[in-house]
Design a protein around this motif. Structure first.
Motif, PDB file in Angstrom:
ATOM      1  N   UNK A   1       1.900   4.883  -4.848  1.00  0.00           N
ATOM      2  CA  UNK A   1       2.550   3.624  -5.248  1.00  0.00           C
ATOM      3  C   UNK A   1       3.748   3.333  -4.363  1.00  0.00           C
ATOM      4  N   UNK A   2       4.545   4.355  -4.045  1.00  0.00           N
ATOM      5  CA  UNK A   2       5.692   4.165  -3.168  1.00  0.00           C
ATOM      6  C   UNK A   2       5.252   3.761  -1.761  1.00  0.00           C
ATOM      7  N   UNK A   3       4.184   4.374  -1.262  1.00  0.00           N
ATOM      8  CA  UNK A   3       3.677   4.014   0.071  1.00  0.00           C
ATOM      9  C   UNK A   3       3.177   2.569   0.087  1.00  0.00           C
ATOM     10  N   UNK A   4       2.514   2.175  -0.986  1.00  0.00           N
ATOM     11  CA  UNK A   4       2.016   0.795  -1.095  1.00  0.00           C
ATOM     12  C   UNK A   4       3.189  -0.181  -1.146  1.00  0.00           C
ATOM     13  N   UNK A   5       4.130   0.085  -2.032  1.00  0.00           N
ATOM     14  CA  UNK A   5       5.235  -0.839  -2.279  1.00  0.00           C
ATOM     15  C   UNK A   5       6.218  -0.933  -1.115  1.00  0.00           C
ATOM     16  N   UNK A   6       6.466   0.189  -0.424  1.00  0.00           N
ATOM     17  CA  UNK A   6       7.523   0.206   0.568  1.00  0.00           C
ATOM     18  C   UNK A   6       7.040   0.270   2.010  1.00  0.00           C
TER      19      UNK A   6
ATOM     20  N   UNK B   1      -4.335   0.610  -7.910  1.00  0.00           N
ATOM     21  CA  UNK B   1      -3.627   1.901  -7.953  1.00  0.00           C
ATOM     22  C   UNK B   1      -2.193   1.692  -8.418  1.00  0.00           C
ATOM     23  N   UNK B   2      -1.535   0.675  -7.874  1.00  0.00           N
ATOM     24  CA  UNK B   2      -0.171   0.366  -8.320  1.00  0.00           C
ATOM     25  C   UNK B   2      -0.126   0.096  -9.819  1.00  0.00           C
ATOM     26  N   UNK B   3      -1.066  -0.698 -10.296  1.00  0.00           N
ATOM     27  CA  UNK B   3      -1.082  -1.053 -11.720  1.00  0.00           C
ATOM     28  C   UNK B   3      -1.343   0.164 -12.610  1.00  0.00           C
TER      29      UNK B   3
ATOM     30  N   UNK C   1       1.019   0.205   2.567  1.00  0.00           N
ATOM     31  CA  UNK C   1      -0.147   1.087   2.680  1.00  0.00           C
ATOM     32  C   UNK C   1      -1.321   0.504   1.898  1.00  0.00           C
ATOM     33  N   UNK C   2      -2.515   0.602   2.476  1.00  0.00           N
ATOM     34  CA  UNK C   2      -3.720   0.129   1.801  1.00  0.00           C
ATOM     35  C   UNK C   2      -4.574   1.307   1.376  1.00  0.00           C
ATOM     36  N   UNK C   3      -4.989   1.278   0.136  1.00  0.00           N
ATOM     37  CA  UNK C   3      -5.849   2.309  -0.448  1.00  0.00           C
ATOM     38  C   UNK C   3      -7.295   1.990  -0.110  1.00  0.00           C
ATOM     39  N   UNK C   4      -8.073   2.978   0.329  1.00  0.00           N
ATOM     40  CA  UNK C   4      -9.493   2.724   0.553  1.00  0.00           C
ATOM     41  C   UNK C   4     -10.181   2.364  -0.770  1.00  0.00           C
TER      42      UNK C   4
END
Length: 116
Positions: free
Chosen positions: A102-107, A48-50, A110-113
């Motif tokens: 992406x912000x939740x993941x990076x900061x 998702x980030x990518x 957070x893990x995406x299902x």
């Protein structure tokens, strides 16, 4: 997401830069190649980030050609909505959702299902 009229306060006018846009396009190709190699189930958050990074870069390129620069990812999406009407509201909302994720993941770690 803020409307362009409000968001443009965070935009600088710069000299149009087609070379930067070409470099960004090459980076998008590299990112897409790397994405094909990742296990999408195991690395869902990184995927998702990518994908978001690809979108961000794909907006930054035309913005550079048009002579604009911003550090705000929210402003990038507002710019796309304002000047590139080929994108539907649904597509714009998806891009903004990916920005938030992406912000939740990076900061926040957070893990995406995997089924996302």
């Amino acid at each position: 997401m803020r409307p362009w009229k409000e968001a443009r306060k965070e935009v600088r006018r710069v000299r149009p830069d087609k070379g930067l846009a070409r470099g960004i396009l090459k980076m998008i190709e590299v990112r897409m190649k790397a994405l094909r190699l990742k296990d999408k189930q195991e690395f869902a958050s990184l995927v998702v980030e990518d994908y978001y990074e690809v979108i961000k870069e794909a907006i930054t390129g035309p913005m550079a050609i048009d002579g604009y620069k911003t550090l705000s990812h929210e402003v990038l999406i507002a710019y796309l909505r304002e000047f590139y009407a080929d994108f539907s509201d649904v597509e714009i909302m998806l891009m903004d959702q990916l920005r938030v994720l992406r912000n939740r993941i990076a900061y926040r770690g957070f893990f995406i299902p995997p089924d996302y």
